[in-house]
Design a protein around this motif. Structure first.
Motif, PDB file in Angstrom:
ATOM      1  N   ALA A  40       0.805  -1.221   0.000  1.00  0.00           N
ATOM      2  CA  ALA A  40       0.000   0.000   0.000  1.00  0.00           C
ATOM      3  C   ALA A  40       0.841   1.276   0.000  1.00  0.00           C
ATOM      4  O   ALA A  40       0.374   2.333  -0.420  1.00  0.00           O
ATOM      5  CB  ALA A  40      -0.943   0.009   1.195  1.00  0.00           C
ATOM      6  N   ASN A  72      -5.778   4.025  -7.675  1.00  0.00           N
ATOM      7  CA  ASN A  72      -6.706   3.010  -7.164  1.00  0.00           C
ATOM      8  C   ASN A  72      -7.687   2.573  -8.252  1.00  0.00           C
ATOM      9  O   ASN A  72      -8.900   2.480  -8.027  1.00  0.00           O
ATOM     10  CB  ASN A  72      -7.450   3.503  -5.924  1.00  0.00           C
ATOM     11  CG  ASN A  72      -8.157   2.356  -5.204  1.00  0.00           C
ATOM     12  OD1 ASN A  72      -7.748   1.206  -5.287  1.00  0.00           O
ATOM     13  ND2 ASN A  72      -9.231   2.679  -4.507  1.00  0.00           N
ATOM     14  N   GLN A 109      -7.254  -4.983  -3.446  1.00  0.00           N
ATOM     15  CA  GLN A 109      -8.053  -4.469  -2.341  1.00  0.00           C
ATOM     16  C   GLN A 109      -8.456  -5.591  -1.403  1.00  0.00           C
ATOM     17  O   GLN A 109      -8.548  -6.746  -1.804  1.00  0.00           O
ATOM     18  CB  GLN A 109      -9.298  -3.764  -2.871  1.00  0.00           C
ATOM     19  CG  GLN A 109      -8.981  -2.564  -3.725  1.00  0.00           C
ATOM     20  CD  GLN A 109     -10.225  -1.809  -4.143  1.00  0.00           C
ATOM     21  OE1 GLN A 109     -11.348  -2.269  -3.971  1.00  0.00           O
ATOM     22  NE2 GLN A 109     -10.029  -0.629  -4.684  1.00  0.00           N
ATOM     23  N   ARG A 110      -8.681  -5.189  -0.173  1.00  0.00           N
ATOM     24  CA  ARG A 110      -9.205  -6.116   0.831  1.00  0.00           C
ATOM     25  C   ARG A 110     -10.217  -5.308   1.634  1.00  0.00           C
ATOM     26  O   ARG A 110      -9.906  -4.213   2.089  1.00  0.00           O
ATOM     27  CB  ARG A 110      -8.061  -6.616   1.711  1.00  0.00           C
ATOM     28  CG  ARG A 110      -8.387  -7.880   2.469  1.00  0.00           C
ATOM     29  CD  ARG A 110      -7.163  -8.430   3.184  1.00  0.00           C
ATOM     30  NE  ARG A 110      -6.463  -9.399   2.328  1.00  0.00           N
ATOM     31  CZ  ARG A 110      -5.158  -9.603   2.355  1.00  0.00           C
ATOM     32  NH1 ARG A 110      -4.380  -8.929   3.175  1.00  0.00           N
ATOM     33  NH2 ARG A 110      -4.612 -10.510   1.569  1.00  0.00           N
ATOM     34  N   ARG A 113     -10.731  -1.741   0.526  1.00  0.00           N
ATOM     35  CA  ARG A 113      -9.645  -0.758   0.704  1.00  0.00           C
ATOM     36  C   ARG A 113      -8.398  -1.205  -0.046  1.00  0.00           C
ATOM     37  O   ARG A 113      -8.070  -2.393  -0.064  1.00  0.00           O
ATOM     38  CB  ARG A 113      -9.309  -0.618   2.186  1.00  0.00           C
ATOM     39  CG  ARG A 113     -10.445  -0.051   2.975  1.00  0.00           C
ATOM     40  CD  ARG A 113     -10.026   0.136   4.405  1.00  0.00           C
ATOM     41  NE  ARG A 113     -11.172   0.524   5.217  1.00  0.00           N
ATOM     42  CZ  ARG A 113     -11.161   0.548   6.507  1.00  0.00           C
ATOM     43  NH1 ARG A 113     -10.077   0.216   7.172  1.00  0.00           N
ATOM     44  NH2 ARG A 113     -12.237   0.918   7.174  1.00  0.00           N
ATOM     45  N   PRO A 114      -7.689  -0.259  -0.640  1.00  0.00           N
ATOM     46  CA  PRO A 114      -6.461  -0.634  -1.358  1.00  0.00           C
ATOM     47  C   PRO A 114      -5.370  -1.097  -0.387  1.00  0.00           C
ATOM     48  O   PRO A 114      -5.126  -0.460   0.637  1.00  0.00           O
ATOM     49  CB  PRO A 114      -6.055   0.657  -2.070  1.00  0.00           C
ATOM     50  CG  PRO A 114      -6.741   1.755  -1.342  1.00  0.00           C
ATOM     51  CD  PRO A 114      -7.975   1.165  -0.709  1.00  0.00           C
TER      52      PRO A 114
END
Length: 140
Positions: A40, A72, A109-110, A113-114
């Motif tokens: 990230a 993103n 993403q998880r 969220r990136p």
């Protein structure tokens, strides 16, 4: 009260799984590739260049992964926006570290969220995007 949920960051094991999945997809297509995975913060977690992959694919792979992370969004989705007259025409040179808008970079993403990005380079732009997307889907 903080209602945000912690998201597990991209790990080295995740990065290696991404590289392997991308490589397998490229191998099935008969394409030699370079694959880059960034965390990230934009730091390199994993990189692999197949023996027959073009040398420049390593550099472009890293830049496209960085681009996908910063915006993103998959680099494939923004190619037209950075062309002359496009909404983001000046974006590729707006930052100190140049961005590269060629298909292949995909954010990871998880929990929405990136947490990093992957890029595959060495095939056609469409192939590279497909290989990277396949890897991200395999990680999920």
């Amino acid at each position: 009260m903080n209602t945000s949920t912690a998201v597990t960051p991209l790990t080295t094991a995740d990065a290696e799984a991404l590289v392997m999945a991308a490589r397998q997809a490229a191998e099935v297509a008969g394409v030699a590739v370079s694959t880059t995975v960034l965390d990230a913060g934009g730091h390199l977690l994993a990189f692999r260049r197949d023996d027959r992959a073009a040398l420049i694919s390593g550099e472009t792979s890293t830049r496209k992964a960085y681009t996908a992370l910063q915006v993103n969004a998959p680099t494939a989705h923004l190619v037209d926006a950075v062309q002359p007259g496009g909404l983001f025409h000046t974006l590729p040179t707006a930052l100190e570290r140049p961005l590269l808008f060629i298909a292949g970079g995909v954010p990871v993403q998880r929990g929405g969220r990136p947490i990093g990005a992957i890029d595959v380079g060495g095939g056609t732009p469409e192939q590279n995007h497909s290989f990277a997307t396949t890897a991200v889907e395999a990680l999920a």
